[in-house]
Design an enzyme around this catalytic site. Structure first.
Site, short mmCIF file in Angstrom:
data_model
loop_
_atom_site.label_atom_id
_atom_site.label_comp_id
_atom_site.label_asym_id
_atom_site.label_seq_id
_atom_site.Cartn_x
_atom_site.Cartn_y
_atom_site.Cartn_z
N CYS A 38 56.02 8.63 -1.30
CA CYS A 38 56.12 9.15 0.12
C CYS A 38 55.10 8.56 1.04
O CYS A 38 53.96 8.28 0.51
CB CYS A 38 55.84 10.67 0.20
SG CYS A 38 55.62 11.45 1.64
N TYR A 81 68.29 22.88 19.28
CA TYR A 81 68.13 21.78 18.68
C TYR A 81 68.69 20.22 19.24
O TYR A 81 68.05 19.24 19.20
CB TYR A 81 68.59 21.84 17.19
CG TYR A 81 68.59 20.77 16.42
CD1 TYR A 81 67.71 20.10 15.85
CD2 TYR A 81 69.82 20.07 16.52
CE1 TYR A 81 67.88 19.05 15.07
CE2 TYR A 81 70.13 18.84 15.58
CZ TYR A 81 69.05 18.46 14.94
OH TYR A 81 69.13 17.19 14.25
N CYS A 101 49.33 15.19 2.76
CA CYS A 101 49.91 16.14 2.17
C CYS A 101 49.14 17.22 1.56
O CYS A 101 48.92 16.99 0.41
CB CYS A 101 51.20 15.61 1.62
SG CYS A 101 52.28 17.19 1.16
N GLU A 160 75.24 13.96 16.56
CA GLU A 160 74.56 15.17 16.72
C GLU A 160 75.58 16.40 16.46
O GLU A 160 75.35 17.42 15.77
CB GLU A 160 73.57 15.51 17.87
CG GLU A 160 72.42 14.37 17.67
CD GLU A 160 71.36 14.80 16.70
OE1 GLU A 160 71.47 15.86 16.08
OE2 GLU A 160 70.96 13.94 16.36
N ASP A 212 64.31 20.49 12.57
CA ASP A 212 65.55 21.02 11.84
C ASP A 212 64.99 21.75 10.57
O ASP A 212 63.81 21.80 10.31
CB ASP A 212 66.63 20.31 11.85
CG ASP A 212 66.40 18.84 10.90
OD1 ASP A 212 65.26 18.77 10.39
OD2 ASP A 212 67.15 18.01 10.54
FE1 SF4 Z 1 55.50 13.66 0.93
FE2 SF4 Z 1 54.17 16.08 0.73
FE3 SF4 Z 1 56.88 15.89 0.88
FE4 SF4 Z 1 55.85 15.19 -1.40
S1 SF4 Z 1 55.54 17.20 -0.46
S2 SF4 Z 1 57.08 14.11 -0.10
S3 SF4 Z 1 53.88 14.22 -0.48
S4 SF4 Z 1 55.51 15.43 2.38
#
Ligand code: SF4
Length: 337
Positions: free
Chosen positions: A204, A121, A210, A40, A139
C-alpha cells in the site's frame, strides 16, 4: 504519521502511486465530460469488469450527448440490457436530452444535481473529474480507506450514514489543485489495494499513514451493519406455442423495468395441470434480496393478464428482456426445441 497532521504528504504519496499504477480504463485513457458521465452512471451498482464491454458498445453507438439524446428509447434500453437497474439508462437518456438543450451548461456540483439521476455522489464525481471542481467523492471504497487510515471504529447503521460521517475527512484531505485525480486515486486505492477482505497493506502506497495497520484492525473496519438477507422465491412459466414464446410485457407505467419483457410468473397464467415440469432453477442477489427463480415448462388454457404476449422467436433479439431473462431464454431454447 497520520492523515490529519500530514495531508500534504499523504496526497503526494497517493498521487504518485495513482500516476504509476492506475488501471487504464477507457474513460481515463480518452477522458471527456460525456465519457465521465456515462461511466459514472454505469458503475453505480455494477462492477467495472462487468460494465466495460457495455461501456465500449455504448460509446460506439452513442459517442456524445447529441447522439444519445436523439436515440430511440428502445435502442437505449437495448444497449443497457443485462446491466440491470434500467432507471439509470432512462435517466442518462433524459439527461442527454436536457443537456443538449441547455444554453448554459452545468458546471458546479449543485447544477449537475438538477439533472435526472445525478445525486450527491455522481455530481461530486462528474464535477471534480471532468470539470476540476473541488468536491470530494465519497463512495464505499473511500469510506473503507478513510475508516482504516483513521482507525475509526464508529458503528454505522448503513452505507449512507458512513458516507455522511466521512465526508468531512474526505473534504479535508482533498487535493484542491487536482480534485479529479485525487478522487479517482482514493477510489482506485479502495478498489485495488485496500480490499474489503485481506487488504494488500504490504504494497500500500499510504501504509505509513494508516492507523488501522498500526493496530492490526484493518479487516474489522469500517463497522457497517449489513442488512438482513431476505430470501424470495418466484415460480415462472415457460410456455411455447410453435414458434412463439409467452412473455410478460411489463407495463409502461411500472416504476421499474417499464416496457421490457420477462418470463411470466406462473400465477399470471391459467396453467393446465398436466405436463408441468421444472426446467431450471436460478439464483441471484439484488442488494439484500436473495432471489430463487424456478422455471416450469407448462401449457396454458389462456392468459389471465392483458400484458402477456405471444412473441415470435424471430423477434426475441429485437425486444428488451429484463435482467438475466435474456440468458435464461437463450439457454432454455437450446433444451426445448
Ligand atoms: Fe493501506 Fe491501511 Fe488499507 Fe492497509 S488498511 S491497504 S495500509 S490504507
Amino acid at each position: 504519521m497520520n492523515i490529519g497532521s500530514n495531508p500534504r504528504q499523504f496526497r503526494k504519496a497517493l498521487s504518485a502511486w495513482y500516476a504509476a499504477e492506475h488501471r487504464p480504463l477507457p474513460w481515463r485513457t480518452q477522458p471527456s465530460l460525456y465519457r465521465t458521465v456515462v461511466s459514472e452512471f454505469m458503475t453505480q451498482q455494477t462492477k467495472i469488469k462487468t460494465m466495460l464491454p457495455y461501456f465500449d458498445a455504448w460509446i460506439q453507438s452513442f459517442p456524445d450527448f447529441d447522439k444519445l439524446a436523439k436515440a430511440a428509447d428502445e435502442d437505449v434500453l437495448k444497449h443497457w440490457e443485462g446491466l440491470g437497474y434500467y432507471s439509470r439508462a432512462r435517466n442518462l437518456h433524459k439527461l442527454a436530452k436536457i443537456y443538449i438543450g441547455l444554453e448554459t451548461k452545468p458546471h458546479s456540483r449543485e447544477e449537475w444535481q438538477q439533472l435526472p439521476g445525478v445525486g450527491p455522489y455522481t455530481s461530486a464525481a462528474i464535477s471534480s473529474i471532468a470539470l476540476g471542481q473541488a468536491n470530494a467523492v465519497v463512495d464505499g471504497n473511500v469510506v473503507r480507506v478513510l475508516a482504516r487510515l483513521k482507525n475509526d471504529a464508529r458503528e454505522f447503521k448503513n452505507n449512507s450514514a458512513a458516507v455522511k460521517a466521512f465526508t468531512a475527512t474526505a473534504d479535508y484531505i482533498l487535493d484542491e489543485k487536482n480534485p479529479g485525480g485525487h478522487n479517482q486515486a482514493m477510489m482506485e486505492l479502495g478498489a485495488t489495494v485496500c480490499l474489503k477482505n485481506k487488504p494488500l497493506c504490504a504494497t500500500c502506497p499510504v501504509a505509513r499513514f494508516c492507523l488501522a495497520k498500526e493496530h492490526g484492525t484493518q479487516e474489522e473496519l469500517p463497522c457497517i451493519d449489513s442488512k438482513t438477507i431476505v430470501n424470495v422465491e418466484i415460480d415462472r412459466a415457460w410456455v411455447r406455442k410453435g414458434n412463439h414464446l409467452l412473455l410478460h410485457h411489463i407495463s409502461e407505467s411500472s416504476t421499474q423495468l417499464a416496457g421490457q419483457y420477462e418470463l411470466p410468473e406462473l400465477k399470471m397464467i391459467s396453467e393446465t395441470k398436466s405436463n408441468k415440469r421444472l426446467l431450471s432453477s436460478q439464483s441471484r442477489s439484488i442488494t439484500h434480496h436473495r432471489i430463487k427463480e424456478h422455471i416450469f415448462k407448462c401449457t396454458t388454457k389462456g392468459k389471465k393478464d392483458d400484458l402477456l404476449e405471444w412473441v415470435p422467436l424471430g423477434r426475441l433479439d429485437r425486444i428488451t428482456l429484463s435482467g438475466p431473462h435474456r440468458r435464461w431464454v437463450r439457454d432454455l431454447l437450446k433444451i426445448d426445441n
